[in-house]
Design a protein around this motif. Structure first.
Motif, PDB file in Angstrom:
ATOM      1  N   SER A 110      79.116 -79.096  29.600  1.00  0.00           N
ATOM      2  CA  SER A 110      79.469 -78.173  30.813  1.00  0.00           C
ATOM      3  C   SER A 110      80.781 -78.237  31.491  1.00  0.00           C
ATOM      4  O   SER A 110      81.524 -77.302  31.789  1.00  0.00           O
ATOM      5  CB  SER A 110      78.449 -78.455  31.947  1.00  0.00           C
ATOM      6  N   THR A 111      81.477 -79.636  31.679  1.00  0.00           N
ATOM      7  CA  THR A 111      82.790 -79.896  31.971  1.00  0.00           C
ATOM      8  C   THR A 111      83.668 -79.164  30.926  1.00  0.00           C
ATOM      9  O   THR A 111      84.654 -78.632  31.667  1.00  0.00           O
ATOM     10  CB  THR A 111      83.009 -81.172  32.251  1.00  0.00           C
ATOM     11  N   PHE A 112      83.562 -79.628  29.750  1.00  0.00           N
ATOM     12  CA  PHE A 112      84.566 -78.763  28.767  1.00  0.00           C
ATOM     13  C   PHE A 112      84.515 -77.240  28.817  1.00  0.00           C
ATOM     14  O   PHE A 112      85.455 -76.620  28.597  1.00  0.00           O
ATOM     15  CB  PHE A 112      84.227 -79.450  27.316  1.00  0.00           C
ATOM     16  N   ILE A 113      83.534 -76.776  28.758  1.00  0.00           N
ATOM     17  CA  ILE A 113      83.344 -75.272  28.755  1.00  0.00           C
ATOM     18  C   ILE A 113      83.775 -74.839  29.910  1.00  0.00           C
ATOM     19  O   ILE A 113      84.437 -73.607  29.872  1.00  0.00           O
ATOM     20  CB  ILE A 113      81.826 -74.839  28.411  1.00  0.00           C
ATOM     21  N   GLN A 114      84.107 -75.585  31.282  1.00  0.00           N
ATOM     22  CA  GLN A 114      84.303 -74.806  32.409  1.00  0.00           C
ATOM     23  C   GLN A 114      86.215 -74.943  32.330  1.00  0.00           C
ATOM     24  O   GLN A 114      86.729 -74.101  33.110  1.00  0.00           O
ATOM     25  CB  GLN A 114      84.171 -75.761  33.542  1.00  0.00           C
ATOM     26  N   ASN A 115      86.633 -75.498  31.356  1.00  0.00           N
ATOM     27  CA  ASN A 115      87.795 -75.749  30.993  1.00  0.00           C
ATOM     28  C   ASN A 115      88.159 -74.417  30.236  1.00  0.00           C
ATOM     29  O   ASN A 115      87.992 -74.274  29.243  1.00  0.00           O
ATOM     30  CB  ASN A 115      88.181 -76.982  30.609  1.00  0.00           C
ATOM     31  N   GLU A 116      89.189 -73.614  30.916  1.00  0.00           N
ATOM     32  CA  GLU A 116      89.426 -72.327  30.174  1.00  0.00           C
ATOM     33  C   GLU A 116      90.203 -72.497  28.745  1.00  0.00           C
ATOM     34  O   GLU A 116      89.912 -71.698  28.088  1.00  0.00           O
ATOM     35  CB  GLU A 116      90.369 -71.484  31.146  1.00  0.00           C
ATOM     36  N   THR A 117      91.155 -73.253  28.738  1.00  0.00           N
ATOM     37  CA  THR A 117      91.694 -73.718  27.575  1.00  0.00           C
ATOM     38  C   THR A 117      90.719 -73.952  26.456  1.00  0.00           C
ATOM     39  O   THR A 117      90.723 -73.476  25.335  1.00  0.00           O
ATOM     40  CB  THR A 117      92.949 -74.572  27.475  1.00  0.00           C
ATOM     41  N   ILE A 118      89.949 -74.876  26.868  1.00  0.00           N
ATOM     42  CA  ILE A 118      88.903 -75.380  25.717  1.00  0.00           C
ATOM     43  C   ILE A 118      88.150 -74.330  25.308  1.00  0.00           C
ATOM     44  O   ILE A 118      87.686 -73.994  24.177  1.00  0.00           O
ATOM     45  CB  ILE A 118      88.283 -76.736  26.238  1.00  0.00           C
ATOM     46  N   ALA A 119      87.396 -73.692  26.592  1.00  0.00           N
ATOM     47  CA  ALA A 119      86.414 -72.586  26.180  1.00  0.00           C
ATOM     48  C   ALA A 119      86.866 -71.557  25.371  1.00  0.00           C
ATOM     49  O   ALA A 119      86.166 -71.002  24.545  1.00  0.00           O
ATOM     50  CB  ALA A 119      85.826 -72.200  27.436  1.00  0.00           C
ATOM     51  N   GLN A 120      88.194 -71.224  25.412  1.00  0.00           N
ATOM     52  CA  GLN A 120      88.817 -69.923  24.735  1.00  0.00           C
ATOM     53  C   GLN A 120      89.242 -70.531  23.190  1.00  0.00           C
ATOM     54  O   GLN A 120      89.485 -69.887  22.234  1.00  0.00           O
ATOM     55  CB  GLN A 120      90.156 -69.646  25.241  1.00  0.00           C
ATOM     56  N   THR A 121      89.385 -71.871  22.971  1.00  0.00           N
ATOM     57  CA  THR A 121      89.644 -72.566  21.602  1.00  0.00           C
ATOM     58  C   THR A 121      88.587 -73.051  20.827  1.00  0.00           C
ATOM     59  O   THR A 121      88.681 -72.885  19.789  1.00  0.00           O
ATOM     60  CB  THR A 121      90.815 -73.517  21.951  1.00  0.00           C
ATOM     61  N   VAL A 122      87.681 -73.734  21.500  1.00  0.00           N
ATOM     62  CA  VAL A 122      86.843 -74.305  20.766  1.00  0.00           C
ATOM     63  C   VAL A 122      85.304 -73.730  21.225  1.00  0.00           C
ATOM     64  O   VAL A 122      84.943 -73.600  22.058  1.00  0.00           O
ATOM     65  CB  VAL A 122      86.769 -75.704  21.092  1.00  0.00           C
ATOM     66  N   SER A 123      84.452 -73.630  20.185  1.00  0.00           N
ATOM     67  CA  SER A 123      83.039 -73.044  20.396  1.00  0.00           C
ATOM     68  C   SER A 123      82.489 -74.201  20.820  1.00  0.00           C
ATOM     69  O   SER A 123      82.392 -75.274  20.598  1.00  0.00           O
ATOM     70  CB  SER A 123      82.316 -72.558  19.067  1.00  0.00           C
ATOM     71  N   GLU A 124      81.368 -73.733  21.508  1.00  0.00           N
ATOM     72  CA  GLU A 124      80.349 -74.607  22.280  1.00  0.00           C
ATOM     73  C   GLU A 124      79.492 -75.565  21.243  1.00  0.00           C
ATOM     74  O   GLU A 124      79.458 -76.683  21.142  1.00  0.00           O
ATOM     75  CB  GLU A 124      79.294 -73.698  23.097  1.00  0.00           C
ATOM     76  N   GLU A 125      79.371 -74.878  19.899  1.00  0.00           N
ATOM     77  CA  GLU A 125      78.717 -75.597  18.883  1.00  0.00           C
ATOM     78  C   GLU A 125      79.537 -76.637  18.388  1.00  0.00           C
ATOM     79  O   GLU A 125      79.085 -77.951  18.197  1.00  0.00           O
ATOM     80  CB  GLU A 125      78.311 -74.542  17.721  1.00  0.00           C
ATOM     81  N   ARG A 126      80.820 -76.316  18.339  1.00  0.00           N
ATOM     82  CA  ARG A 126      81.663 -77.422  17.915  1.00  0.00           C
ATOM     83  C   ARG A 126      81.993 -78.613  18.873  1.00  0.00           C
ATOM     84  O   ARG A 126      81.991 -79.849  18.605  1.00  0.00           O
ATOM     85  CB  ARG A 126      82.956 -77.033  17.498  1.00  0.00           C
ATOM     86  N   LEU A 127      81.875 -78.085  20.075  1.00  0.00           N
ATOM     87  CA  LEU A 127      82.181 -79.245  21.242  1.00  0.00           C
ATOM     88  C   LEU A 127      80.800 -80.174  21.311  1.00  0.00           C
ATOM     89  O   LEU A 127      80.916 -81.415  21.388  1.00  0.00           O
ATOM     90  CB  LEU A 127      82.135 -78.625  22.574  1.00  0.00           C
ATOM     91  N   THR A 128      79.702 -79.490  21.066  1.00  0.00           N
ATOM     92  CA  THR A 128      78.598 -80.281  21.089  1.00  0.00           C
ATOM     93  C   THR A 128      78.526 -81.287  19.746  1.00  0.00           C
ATOM     94  O   THR A 128      78.240 -82.277  20.075  1.00  0.00           O
ATOM     95  CB  THR A 128      77.153 -79.269  21.026  1.00  0.00           C
ATOM     96  N   PHE A 129      78.845 -80.840  18.669  1.00  0.00           N
ATOM     97  CA  PHE A 129      79.048 -81.537  17.508  1.00  0.00           C
ATOM     98  C   PHE A 129      79.916 -83.043  17.708  1.00  0.00           C
ATOM     99  O   PHE A 129      79.767 -84.139  17.748  1.00  0.00           O
ATOM    100  CB  PHE A 129      80.017 -80.840  16.513  1.00  0.00           C
ATOM    101  N   LEU A 130      81.138 -82.744  18.448  1.00  0.00           N
ATOM    102  CA  LEU A 130      81.933 -83.848  19.082  1.00  0.00           C
ATOM    103  C   LEU A 130      81.393 -84.976  20.103  1.00  0.00           C
ATOM    104  O   LEU A 130      81.362 -86.055  19.787  1.00  0.00           O
ATOM    105  CB  LEU A 130      83.389 -83.217  19.541  1.00  0.00           C
ATOM    106  N   ILE A 131      80.742 -84.125  20.971  1.00  0.00           N
ATOM    107  CA  ILE A 131      80.191 -85.014  21.764  1.00  0.00           C
ATOM    108  C   ILE A 131      78.885 -86.012  21.359  1.00  0.00           C
ATOM    109  O   ILE A 131      78.946 -87.045  21.443  1.00  0.00           O
ATOM    110  CB  ILE A 131      79.709 -84.376  22.996  1.00  0.00           C
ATOM    111  N   LYS A 132      77.960 -85.132  20.606  1.00  0.00           N
ATOM    112  CA  LYS A 132      76.947 -85.894  19.841  1.00  0.00           C
ATOM    113  C   LYS A 132      77.633 -86.941  19.002  1.00  0.00           C
ATOM    114  O   LYS A 132      76.959 -88.109  19.054  1.00  0.00           O
ATOM    115  CB  LYS A 132      76.062 -84.940  19.257  1.00  0.00           C
TER     116      LYS A 132
END
Length: 191
Positions: A129-151
């Protein structure tokens, strides 16, 4: 208003006692006495010792994650920002588990391992949720890929925390994670 003050007093007492004695060696009686409240008052606000531990750890992690994000904002590029943030949050998580709970207890207790799973899931949600709130990250990386990185990062860090015997082993594992694994995870995330 008074209830908020009581909760904050209980959390402060729990932080101090868990750090000093460890989670396993701190009783609810000690928590109540240190907070200068009745045991019934403790249970009015927290149904169990595990719940106060969770509240204390998540408060600590939330504060540190925000601090890490604020400091990493000036990173040169998105991959550096993601890698540094994941690494720093992983270190904070390891440290907080070590300081408040103790890895020996976590490794030996089925209840602690179940709790660690809950903490891990909450940490994952917090980071995502913190990453998604970052505008640059949200526009560049999908939630699915962020979830992959974090998990992936979370699972790697927790696996070596469970298998490391000494602090030196942990340091070696963090260095290995930082240099040999994390760059590839970030690269796969940003593809």
């Amino acid at each position: 208003m008074e209830a908020d003050l009581v909760v904050q007093t209980i959390k402060k007492s729990a932080r101090e006692l868990f750090r000093h004695y460890g989670y396993n060696k701190t009783s609810v009686n000690q928590l109540a006495k240190h907070a200068n409240i009745a045991k019934a008052t403790f249970y009015k606000h927290f149904a169990s010792k595990e719940l106060i531990l969770h509240a204390v750890l998540m408060d600590y992690i939330r504060e540190n994650v925000q601090d890490i994000l604020d400091k990493n904002v000036r990173e040169k590029d998105l991959s550096t920002f993601l890698a540094n943030t994941i690494l720093r949050v992983s270190r904070v998580t390891y440290t907080v588990c070590n300081e408040f709970v103790g890895w020996e207890f976590i490794r030996e207790s089925a209840n602690a391992q179940e709790y660690l799973k809950t903490l891990s899931e909450d940490l994952e949600f917090l980071l995502l949720s913190t990453f998604i709130q970052n505008e640059t990250i949200a526009q560049t990386v999908s939630e699915e890929r962020l979830t992959f990185l974090i998990k992936c990062s979370k699972n790697i860090v927790f696996s070596f925390a469970f298998t490391a015997v000494t602090d030196a082993d942990v340091r070696k594992n963090f260095i290995s994670f930082q240099k040999e694994m994390l760059p590839y995870l970030v690269e796969a995330t940003l593809l």
